[in-house]
Design an enzyme around this catalytic site. Sequence first.
Site, short mmCIF file in Angstrom:
data_model
loop_
_atom_site.label_atom_id
_atom_site.label_comp_id
_atom_site.label_asym_id
_atom_site.label_seq_id
_atom_site.Cartn_x
_atom_site.Cartn_y
_atom_site.Cartn_z
N GLY A 29 0.88 -1.11 0.03
CA GLY A 29 -0.11 -0.12 0.13
C GLY A 29 0.95 1.21 -0.05
N ASN A 30 0.19 2.29 0.35
CA ASN A 30 0.92 3.62 0.14
C ASN A 30 0.14 4.74 1.33
OD1 ASN A 30 -1.01 5.39 -1.11
ND2 ASN A 30 -0.95 3.85 -2.63
N ARG A 31 1.00 5.78 1.40
CA ARG A 31 0.64 6.47 2.63
C ARG A 31 -0.56 7.70 2.18
NH1 ARG A 31 4.18 6.42 6.58
NH2 ARG A 31 6.34 5.64 5.98
#
Length: 234
Positions: A29-31
């Site tokens: 995933g990412n932020r």
Amino acid sequence: SDRGDYAGVRVLITAGGTREPLDPVRFLGNRSSGKQGYAVAARAAARGAHVRVVSANVALPAPAGVEVTAVGTALEMQASVRADLGWADVVVMAAAVADFRPAAYVESKIKKTHDPADPEAAPVIELVRNPDILAGLVAERGDASTPVIVGFAAETGEPGRSVLALGAEKLARKGCDLLVVNEVGVDKTFGLDDNTVHILRRDGQPGIQAGPASKAVIADAILDAARDVRLGSL
Ligand code: C5P
């Protein structure tokens, strides 16, 4: 402003960050928090637009009057966006889409000791490319002037190449009408309430700098620029 300059205009927005599952409990995933995409949705609705948001893993309440479709992965986001391409007058691609996904989904949780022959070995995870949803939309639009397509570029800069130079290259490569370039890093933008962006236009008209300001103010600047492109091509 709430002067209704978007009255009746159909705006499709992607927001949040995709998650690409590896096994039942893990993902890549990412932020991205979804705050900027949701701010664009809220402001577009306040300015009179019909708004649909394709939302990936966002922990925020739906803005008033906005239709939210929840998705998880890049492939799910692409299917949802493509289904609404004919509906939209303006598309704002604010989501952070994973460029890669695990090549295979493992049906049961990957164990720490996954290779009995070598209890200390770590697994190697093979990745495959995800489609570039934005580039695909630009290709599907072809020579038509609608929808107006707005891309985002989160850049950290590179030695010898500024965030703006990288943005200009990306705008040319992607072929969208506007590119919203923001500088990101450990302490910049992600999850914060304030943002600074450069909005670059493909047609060569001068870009706009907005911020540092709230994501609502940045959203209005993005919507102003998209309105100007749209009116210029109608
Ligand atoms: O190339 P980069 O990922 O920086 O481009 C960012 C822009 O492209 C954003 O608007 C993002 O929503 C979109 N994008 C996409 N599909 C991908 C990767 C990025 O639509 N696979």
